[in-house]
Design a protein around this motif. Structure first.
Motif, short mmCIF file in Angstrom:
data_model
loop_
_atom_site.label_atom_id
_atom_site.label_comp_id
_atom_site.label_asym_id
_atom_site.label_seq_id
_atom_site.Cartn_x
_atom_site.Cartn_y
_atom_site.Cartn_z
N PRO A 213 0.55 -1.16 -0.53
CA PRO A 213 0.15 -0.52 -0.05
C PRO A 213 0.70 1.42 0.13
N LEU A 214 2.13 1.03 0.43
CA LEU A 214 3.22 2.92 0.49
C LEU A 214 3.37 2.52 -1.18
N HIS A 215 2.95 2.01 -1.74
CA HIS A 215 3.69 1.69 -3.51
C HIS A 215 2.52 1.47 -4.32
N GLY A 216 2.47 0.53 -4.46
CA GLY A 216 1.01 0.68 -6.35
C GLY A 216 -0.12 0.14 -5.73
N GLU A 247 -3.95 7.20 10.94
CA GLU A 247 -4.10 6.67 9.68
C GLU A 247 -3.01 7.55 8.34
N ARG A 248 -2.43 7.39 7.13
CA ARG A 248 -1.48 7.88 6.36
C ARG A 248 -2.91 8.00 5.28
N LEU A 249 -3.19 9.34 4.40
CA LEU A 249 -4.07 9.50 3.86
C LEU A 249 -3.28 9.12 2.29
N MET A 250 -4.18 7.27 1.58
CA MET A 250 -3.36 7.79 0.19
C MET A 250 -3.73 8.28 -0.82
N GLY A 251 -2.59 8.20 -1.18
CA GLY A 251 -2.46 9.76 -2.86
C GLY A 251 -1.88 10.74 -2.39
N PHE A 252 -1.73 10.91 -1.15
CA PHE A 252 -0.61 11.92 -1.17
C PHE A 252 1.37 11.51 -0.19
N GLY A 253 1.67 12.46 -0.29
CA GLY A 253 3.19 12.32 -0.39
C GLY A 253 4.02 11.57 -1.31
N HIS A 254 5.21 11.72 -1.22
CA HIS A 254 6.20 11.35 -2.82
C HIS A 254 7.50 10.83 -0.93
N ARG A 255 8.58 10.02 -1.68
CA ARG A 255 9.05 9.79 -1.00
C ARG A 255 10.51 11.56 -2.47
N VAL A 256 10.53 11.07 -3.43
CA VAL A 256 11.60 11.97 -3.55
C VAL A 256 10.62 13.48 -4.17
N ARG A 301 -0.57 20.54 9.13
CA ARG A 301 -0.10 19.01 9.86
C ARG A 301 1.04 18.71 10.33
N LYS A 302 1.76 19.12 8.62
CA LYS A 302 2.88 18.51 8.46
C LYS A 302 3.87 19.78 7.60
N PRO A 303 3.91 21.41 9.18
CA PRO A 303 4.32 21.80 8.25
C PRO A 303 6.29 21.80 7.50
N GLU A 304 6.76 21.16 8.53
CA GLU A 304 8.22 20.35 7.97
C GLU A 304 8.37 20.18 6.52
N ARG A 305 6.92 19.16 6.25
CA ARG A 305 7.56 17.81 5.03
C ARG A 305 6.53 18.22 3.89
N ARG A 306 6.77 19.15 2.73
CA ARG A 306 5.91 18.61 2.28
C ARG A 306 4.50 18.02 1.69
N THR A 309 -0.39 16.10 -3.98
CA THR A 309 -0.92 14.65 -4.44
C THR A 309 0.37 14.35 -5.55
N ASN A 310 -0.34 12.57 -5.00
CA ASN A 310 1.03 11.97 -6.04
C ASN A 310 0.01 11.35 -7.02
N VAL A 311 0.70 10.49 -7.70
CA VAL A 311 0.30 9.87 -8.85
C VAL A 311 -1.19 9.16 -8.55
N1 ACO Z 1 -0.62 10.92 5.06
C1 ACO Z 1 -0.58 11.41 6.72
N2 ACO Z 1 0.59 11.17 6.55
C2 ACO Z 1 2.17 11.23 6.13
C3 ACO Z 1 1.68 11.13 4.89
C4 ACO Z 1 0.75 10.80 3.84
N3 ACO Z 1 0.23 10.17 3.18
N4 ACO Z 1 3.10 10.39 4.18
C5 ACO Z 1 3.90 11.17 4.61
N5 ACO Z 1 3.71 11.43 6.10
C6 ACO Z 1 3.74 11.47 7.14
C7 ACO Z 1 4.40 10.39 7.86
O1 ACO Z 1 3.22 10.31 8.77
C8 ACO Z 1 5.64 11.23 8.35
O2 ACO Z 1 5.43 11.76 9.42
P1 ACO Z 1 5.97 11.72 11.48
O3 ACO Z 1 7.68 12.16 10.51
O4 ACO Z 1 5.46 12.18 12.07
O5 ACO Z 1 6.46 10.65 11.40
C9 ACO Z 1 6.40 12.24 7.60
O6 ACO Z 1 4.95 12.36 6.65
C10 ACO Z 1 7.56 11.56 6.73
O7 ACO Z 1 7.04 10.49 6.40
P2 ACO Z 1 7.82 9.16 5.38
O8 ACO Z 1 7.48 8.05 5.99
O9 ACO Z 1 9.51 9.36 6.09
O10 ACO Z 1 8.07 9.44 4.05
P3 ACO Z 1 8.11 8.63 3.01
O11 ACO Z 1 8.84 9.57 1.85
O12 ACO Z 1 8.72 7.66 3.81
O13 ACO Z 1 6.95 7.69 2.79
C11 ACO Z 1 5.36 7.61 1.20
C12 ACO Z 1 6.87 8.35 1.03
C13 ACO Z 1 5.68 6.07 1.82
C14 ACO Z 1 4.33 7.62 -0.24
C15 ACO Z 1 4.53 7.73 1.72
O14 ACO Z 1 3.96 8.79 1.54
C16 ACO Z 1 3.00 7.48 1.96
O15 ACO Z 1 2.42 6.52 2.60
N6 ACO Z 1 1.80 7.94 1.11
C17 ACO Z 1 0.26 7.11 1.31
C18 ACO Z 1 0.74 5.92 0.36
C19 ACO Z 1 0.84 6.54 -1.08
O16 ACO Z 1 0.26 7.89 -1.49
N7 ACO Z 1 1.69 5.69 -1.81
C20 ACO Z 1 1.72 5.62 -2.79
C21 ACO Z 1 2.71 6.37 -3.52
S1 ACO Z 1 3.02 7.34 -5.35
C22 ACO Z 1 3.62 5.57 -6.11
O17 ACO Z 1 4.71 4.78 -5.35
C23 ACO Z 1 3.31 4.82 -7.78
#
Ligand code: ACO
Length: 377
Positions: A213-216, A247-256, A301-306, A309-311
């Motif tokens: 779930p963190l990838h595809g 919970e994490r919001l799926m579809g948001f956030g990205h490693r790069v 919630r996370k001003p330090e980490r932008r 929306t991801n793909v």
């Molecule tokens: N919702 C809520 N909080 C989030 C999210 C999110 N979607 N993404 C990151 N965070 C938070 C984490 O909880 C963490 O908080 P903390 O520092 O208080 O513990 C902080 O932001 C940093 O998160 P990391 O796990 O270090 O970020 P990482 O670079 O490892 O993760 C990832 C990237 C896995 C994509 C993450 O943003 C995530 O879980 N997103 C949701 C799943 C998702 O949409 N995946 C698809 C990615 S695109 C693809 O793979 C094709």
């Protein structure tokens, strides 16, 4: 001990590639020289396959040859079909069926990287479509050689006539997500062939990595969230309660990406076009409202980490609009990404060295072995 920045190999360069460049700060994706927004909405998938496998777009003769070759490889080998029947009988998740079926493709064939790459790309739509139909009590459809790769994917899932807009929507999706630097599943594939193993093994491992779930695996839950929210005015409340539960919001956030994923824009434009000509316009409007609230709440919630929306958010919306069921979102992603996996494998075999990083041992040292400790009875 790795620093927090390095854990998960963040920012570590583990391969050189000519296939795709992901610029996380600027929010740009380049596919073998072409900006994703330039090439994905316009090219044929087969053209991009040639570009990634052979380093340049094909001329018209090369394109005709490659298209014919791929379409000639669409018939499932009998052991693969038998396995899919068994997997459907056992109601296994579609990604597990795809992983098991991919592994059967080495049966009875001489090993050749280029042949394997073509066979994997050509057969993934048949595997996914056949499995889905069997799961739903239908027989797989006969392969057709007169359809483009994107049309064929839709044909194998649904049969019937394929709409032009629908095929263009899917082709844009396949082109947009076919490769993306050294993402987790591509890394897996490269590690496997770096040992001089074969492409079938590499792709089997990659499917396993993509499933998470963190990838595809994110787009299904992303769509669930939109449905759960139901009305734009409920977005804030539902999102806040999800975050409060950790919970994490799926579809948001990205490693790069530190800004909006450029693929989200390409897919949003494709979804917009598609939903404008039909489909559930209300759902599209709701999803846009949910996105706005999610991005705002995550920024608070996370001003330090932008976290933008991801793909996967727009993947969910576009694939749903194309009539693809939620269970097939990740398998459809695999149908696209198998092109990138195979291209990376060919590149790794050509130019790469064994990938073998180190680990940092953090366990105890100097323990004494007593036979009574090992075997108390
Ligand atoms: N919702 C809520 N909080 C989030 C999210 C999110 N979607 N993404 C990151 N965070 C938070 C984490 O909880 C963490 O908080 P903390 O520092 O208080 O513990 C902080 O932001 C940093 O998160 P990391 O796990 O270090 O970020 P990482 O670079 O490892 O993760 C990832 C990237 C896995 C994509 C993450 O943003 C995530 O879980 N997103 C949701 C799943 C998702 O949409 N995946 C698809 C990615 S695109 C693809 O793979 C094709």
């Amino acid at each position: 001990m790795p620093t927090k920045g390095q854990s998960g190999l963040q920012d570590v360069i583990a391969a050189s590639t000519r296939l795709s460049r992901v610029d996380g700060e600027a929010g740009r994706l380049i596919l073998a020289g072409y900006a994703v927004e330039e090439i994905a909405p316009r090219a044929e998938f087969e053209q991009i396959a040639h570009l990634l496998w052979y380093g340049r777009l094909p001329d018209s003769r090369e394109l005709t040859e490659l298209t014919a070759d791929l379409s000639s490889r669409r018939r499932l080998p009998p052991p693969t079909l038998a396995l899919l029947r068994e997997a459907a009988r056992n109601s296994v998740p579609a990604m597990d069926a795809l992983r098991m079926a991919a592994a059967t493709l080495s049966m009875g064939r001489p090993e050749s990287p280029d042949e394997d790459a073509r066979t994997l790309v050509a057969l993934f739509p048949t595997i996914v479509g056949a499995f889905w139909r069997l799961r739903n009590g239908q027989e797989p459809l006969e392969p057709r050689t007169d359809l483009s790769h994107a049309e064929y994917c839709l044909h194998q899932m649904f049969g019937g006539p394929i709409g032009k807009e629908q095929a263009r929507g899917l082709e844009t999706y396949l082109n947009t997500v076919c490769d993306h630097g050294l993402n987790a599943s591509t890394f897996v594939a490269r590690v496997i062939v770096s040992t001089r193993s074969d492409l079938i093994s590499a792709v089997t491992g990659a499917v396993g990595a993509l499933k998470g779930p963190l990838h595809g695996g994110a787009p299904g839950p992303a769509l669930d969230m939109v449905f759960e929210i139901g009305r734009p005015e409920r977005a804030g409340e539902v999102i806040l309660s999800k975050l409060a539960r950790g919970e994490r919001l799926m579809g948001f956030g990205h490693r790069v990406y530190r800004v909006r994923d450029p693929r989200a824009d390409v897919l949003a434009a494709a979804a917009e076009r598609f939903y404008a000509t039909g489909g559930d316009r209300e759902l599209y409007t709701l999803a846009r409202a949910v996105e706005k609230v999610a991005v705002r709440v995550l920024a608070e919630r996370k001003p330090e980490r932008r976290l933008d929306t991801n793909v996967e958010f727009y993947t969910a919306l576009l694939l749903h609009g194309l009539g693809i069921p939620k269970e097939l979102f990740s398998p459809t992603f695999s149908i696209a990404r198998v092109l990138g996996w195979t291209a990376h494998c060919l590149e790794q075999l050509r130019d790469g060295r064994l990938i073998r990083p180190k680990s940092d041992y953090i366990g105890p040292l100097g323990l004494r072995f007593e036979s009574s400790t090992a075997n108390p009875n």
